[in-house]
Design a protein around this motif. Structure first.
Motif, mmCIF file in Angstrom:
data_model
loop_
_atom_site.group_PDB
_atom_site.id
_atom_site.type_symbol
_atom_site.label_atom_id
_atom_site.label_comp_id
_atom_site.label_asym_id
_atom_site.label_seq_id
_atom_site.Cartn_x
_atom_site.Cartn_y
_atom_site.Cartn_z
ATOM 1 N N LEU A 1 0.808 -1.212 0.000
ATOM 2 C CA LEU A 1 0.000 0.000 0.000
ATOM 3 C C LEU A 1 0.848 1.271 0.000
ATOM 4 C CD1 LEU A 1 -2.878 1.070 0.051
ATOM 5 C CD2 LEU A 1 -2.818 0.920 2.531
ATOM 6 N N GLU A 2 1.946 1.282 0.720
ATOM 7 C CA GLU A 2 2.787 2.476 0.822
ATOM 8 C C GLU A 2 3.333 2.914 -0.533
ATOM 9 O OE1 GLU A 2 3.356 -0.358 2.667
ATOM 10 O OE2 GLU A 2 2.304 0.378 4.430
ATOM 11 N N ALA A 3 3.364 2.011 -1.512
ATOM 12 C CA ALA A 3 3.883 2.341 -2.840
ATOM 13 C C ALA A 3 2.996 3.360 -3.558
ATOM 14 C CB ALA A 3 4.024 1.073 -3.680
ATOM 15 N N CYS A 4 1.746 3.547 -3.122
ATOM 16 C CA CYS A 4 0.856 4.560 -3.724
ATOM 17 C C CYS A 4 1.464 5.952 -3.632
ATOM 18 C CB CYS A 4 -0.508 4.570 -3.035
ATOM 19 S SG CYS A 4 -1.648 3.360 -3.652
ATOM 20 N N ASP A 5 2.189 6.217 -2.550
ATOM 21 C CA ASP A 5 2.762 7.550 -2.353
ATOM 22 C C ASP A 5 3.727 7.932 -3.470
ATOM 23 O OD1 ASP A 5 1.330 7.789 0.003
ATOM 24 O OD2 ASP A 5 2.967 7.024 1.235
ATOM 25 N N GLY A 6 4.385 6.964 -4.071
ATOM 26 C CA GLY A 6 5.361 7.243 -5.115
ATOM 27 C C GLY A 6 4.789 7.316 -6.516
ATOM 28 N N LEU A 7 3.488 7.090 -6.671
ATOM 29 C CA LEU A 7 2.874 7.103 -7.995
ATOM 30 C C LEU A 7 2.626 8.531 -8.466
ATOM 31 C CD1 LEU A 7 0.256 4.264 -7.526
ATOM 32 C CD2 LEU A 7 2.454 4.124 -8.710
ATOM 33 N N GLU A 8 2.695 8.733 -9.762
ATOM 34 C CA GLU A 8 2.423 10.037 -10.363
ATOM 35 C C GLU A 8 0.929 10.348 -10.241
ATOM 36 O OE1 GLU A 8 3.417 13.555 -12.150
ATOM 37 O OE2 GLU A 8 4.809 11.953 -11.605
ATOM 38 N N PRO A 9 0.565 11.511 -9.666
ATOM 39 C CA PRO A 9 -0.861 11.826 -9.553
ATOM 40 C C PRO A 9 -1.456 12.227 -10.900
ATOM 41 C CG PRO A 9 0.450 13.618 -8.674
ATOM 42 C CD PRO A 9 1.409 12.519 -9.039
ATOM 43 N N VAL A 10 -2.752 11.993 -11.040
ATOM 44 C CA VAL A 10 -3.515 12.393 -12.220
ATOM 45 C C VAL A 10 -4.359 13.585 -11.808
ATOM 46 C CG1 VAL A 10 -5.302 11.687 -13.845
ATOM 47 C CG2 VAL A 10 -3.608 10.018 -13.041
ATOM 48 N N ARG A 11 -4.271 14.688 -12.541
ATOM 49 C CA ARG A 11 -5.071 15.885 -12.243
ATOM 50 C C ARG A 11 -6.473 15.666 -12.793
ATOM 51 N NH1 ARG A 11 -3.615 21.259 -10.771
ATOM 52 N NH2 ARG A 11 -5.596 22.060 -10.032
ATOM 53 N N LEU A 12 -7.488 15.830 -11.972
ATOM 54 C CA LEU A 12 -8.864 15.545 -12.358
ATOM 55 C C LEU A 12 -9.589 16.801 -12.815
ATOM 56 C CD1 LEU A 12 -9.804 13.065 -9.521
ATOM 57 C CD2 LEU A 12 -8.841 12.574 -11.767
ATOM 58 N N ALA A 13 -10.673 16.590 -13.552
ATOM 59 C CA ALA A 13 -11.470 17.677 -14.114
ATOM 60 C C ALA A 13 -12.875 17.657 -13.514
ATOM 61 C CB ALA A 13 -11.556 17.522 -15.628
ATOM 62 N N ALA A 14 -13.612 18.725 -13.770
ATOM 63 C CA ALA A 14 -15.015 18.801 -13.376
ATOM 64 C C ALA A 14 -15.843 17.906 -14.305
ATOM 65 C CB ALA A 14 -15.495 20.248 -13.446
ATOM 66 N N TRP A 15 -17.108 17.746 -13.989
ATOM 67 C CA TRP A 15 -17.993 16.847 -14.744
ATOM 68 C C TRP A 15 -18.075 17.208 -16.220
ATOM 69 C CZ3 TRP A 15 -22.124 18.794 -17.368
ATOM 70 C CH2 TRP A 15 -22.505 20.087 -17.055
ATOM 71 N N ASP A 16 -17.878 18.476 -16.551
ATOM 72 C CA ASP A 16 -18.016 18.904 -17.944
ATOM 73 C C ASP A 16 -16.687 18.928 -18.695
ATOM 74 O OD1 ASP A 16 -16.822 21.061 -16.722
ATOM 75 O OD2 ASP A 16 -18.339 22.520 -17.335
ATOM 76 N N GLY A 17 -15.627 18.407 -18.065
ATOM 77 C CA GLY A 17 -14.333 18.337 -18.724
ATOM 78 C C GLY A 17 -13.441 19.538 -18.492
ATOM 79 N N THR A 18 -13.968 20.585 -17.867
ATOM 80 C CA THR A 18 -13.150 21.759 -17.569
ATOM 81 C C THR A 18 -12.294 21.475 -16.332
ATOM 82 O OG1 THR A 18 -14.874 22.741 -16.180
ATOM 83 C CG2 THR A 18 -14.879 23.328 -18.540
ATOM 84 N N PRO A 19 -11.230 22.238 -16.125
ATOM 85 C CA PRO A 19 -10.425 22.014 -14.917
ATOM 86 C C PRO A 19 -11.280 22.167 -13.655
ATOM 87 C CG PRO A 19 -9.268 23.448 -16.444
ATOM 88 C CD PRO A 19 -10.668 23.271 -16.986
ATOM 89 N N ALA A 20 -11.029 21.322 -12.677
ATOM 90 C CA ALA A 20 -11.767 21.396 -11.414
ATOM 91 C C ALA A 20 -11.489 22.734 -10.736
ATOM 92 C CB ALA A 20 -11.357 20.241 -10.500
ATOM 93 N N ALA A 21 -12.509 23.290 -10.088
ATOM 94 C CA ALA A 21 -12.369 24.585 -9.408
ATOM 95 C C ALA A 21 -11.305 24.512 -8.317
ATOM 96 C CB ALA A 21 -13.710 25.021 -8.833
ATOM 97 N N GLN A 22 -11.264 23.403 -7.602
ATOM 98 C CA GLN A 22 -10.235 23.173 -6.592
ATOM 99 C C GLN A 22 -9.274 22.124 -7.139
ATOM 100 O OE1 GLN A 22 -13.568 22.742 -5.807
ATOM 101 N NE2 GLN A 22 -13.900 24.682 -4.811
ATOM 102 N N ALA A 23 -8.005 22.253 -6.814
ATOM 103 C CA ALA A 23 -7.024 21.257 -7.261
ATOM 104 C C ALA A 23 -7.438 19.890 -6.734
ATOM 105 C CB ALA A 23 -5.642 21.633 -6.752
ATOM 106 N N THR A 24 -7.637 18.964 -7.636
ATOM 107 C CA THR A 24 -8.074 17.614 -7.288
ATOM 108 C C THR A 24 -7.225 16.627 -8.063
ATOM 109 O OG1 THR A 24 -10.328 18.440 -7.012
ATOM 110 C CG2 THR A 24 -10.062 16.067 -7.190
ATOM 111 N N GLU A 25 -6.631 15.674 -7.359
ATOM 112 C CA GLU A 25 -5.809 14.684 -8.040
ATOM 113 C C GLU A 25 -6.049 13.311 -7.446
ATOM 114 O OE1 GLU A 25 -2.028 16.646 -7.355
ATOM 115 O OE2 GLU A 25 -1.563 15.234 -5.759
ATOM 116 N N ALA A 26 -5.686 12.298 -8.215
ATOM 117 C CA ALA A 26 -5.864 10.915 -7.772
ATOM 118 C C ALA A 26 -4.620 10.119 -8.124
ATOM 119 C CB ALA A 26 -7.082 10.297 -8.439
ATOM 120 N N ARG A 27 -4.396 9.095 -7.336
ATOM 121 C CA ARG A 27 -3.368 8.104 -7.640
ATOM 122 C C ARG A 27 -4.091 6.772 -7.752
ATOM 123 N NH1 ARG A 27 -0.591 11.918 -4.667
ATOM 124 N NH2 ARG A 27 1.518 12.320 -5.348
ATOM 125 N N LEU A 28 -3.809 6.029 -8.819
ATOM 126 C CA LEU A 28 -4.470 4.756 -9.085
ATOM 127 C C LEU A 28 -3.457 3.626 -9.024
ATOM 128 C CD1 LEU A 28 -6.360 5.935 -12.272
ATOM 129 C CD2 LEU A 28 -7.347 5.699 -9.995
#
Length: 107
Positions: A19-46
């Motif tokens: 599980l700790e290996a998640c910290d080293g993964l490159e984050p993906v920057r997420l968008a709002a529902w309509d494809g525009t950049p999210a109003a707040q910085a939002t990222e995910a690691r998969l």
């Protein structure tokens, strides 16, 4: 009318051994529902750990819009109207059919 919603990118989840290996993964920057950049910085690691899909979110909010009275042990209709993250998962080209998962900061 606005411009058409862009096709979401297909993302890959690398296999990890712990599980700790998640910290080293490159984050993906997420968008709002309509494809525009999210109003707040939002990222995910998969990642994949064994047979499980792991999704770790980081969301920068100054103020959360949540309802602490909602139950934590079952699905909540219209949860998406509050501050949540949503994941749409599909193993098919084109993304359909898919499963939708919503997570609230409350649990």
């Amino acid at each position: 009318m606005g411009s058409p919603i862009a096709e979401p990118p297909a993302l890959r989840a690398p296999r990890i051994e712990r599980l700790e290996a998640c910290d080293g993964l490159e984050p993906v920057r997420l968008a709002a529902w309509d494809g525009t950049p999210a109003a707040q910085a939002t990222e995910a690691r998969l990642a994949r750990l064994g047979d499980s899909l792991l999704v770790r979110f980081r969301c920068d909010y100054d103020e959360l819009h949540v309802d602490p009275s909602l139950p934590l042990d079952r699905s909540v209709p219209d949860l998406w109207k509050l501050d949540v993250v949503e994941v749409f998962v599909s193993d098919r080209a084109g993304g359909t059919p898919y499963r939708e998962l919503e997570a609230s900061p409350l649990g």
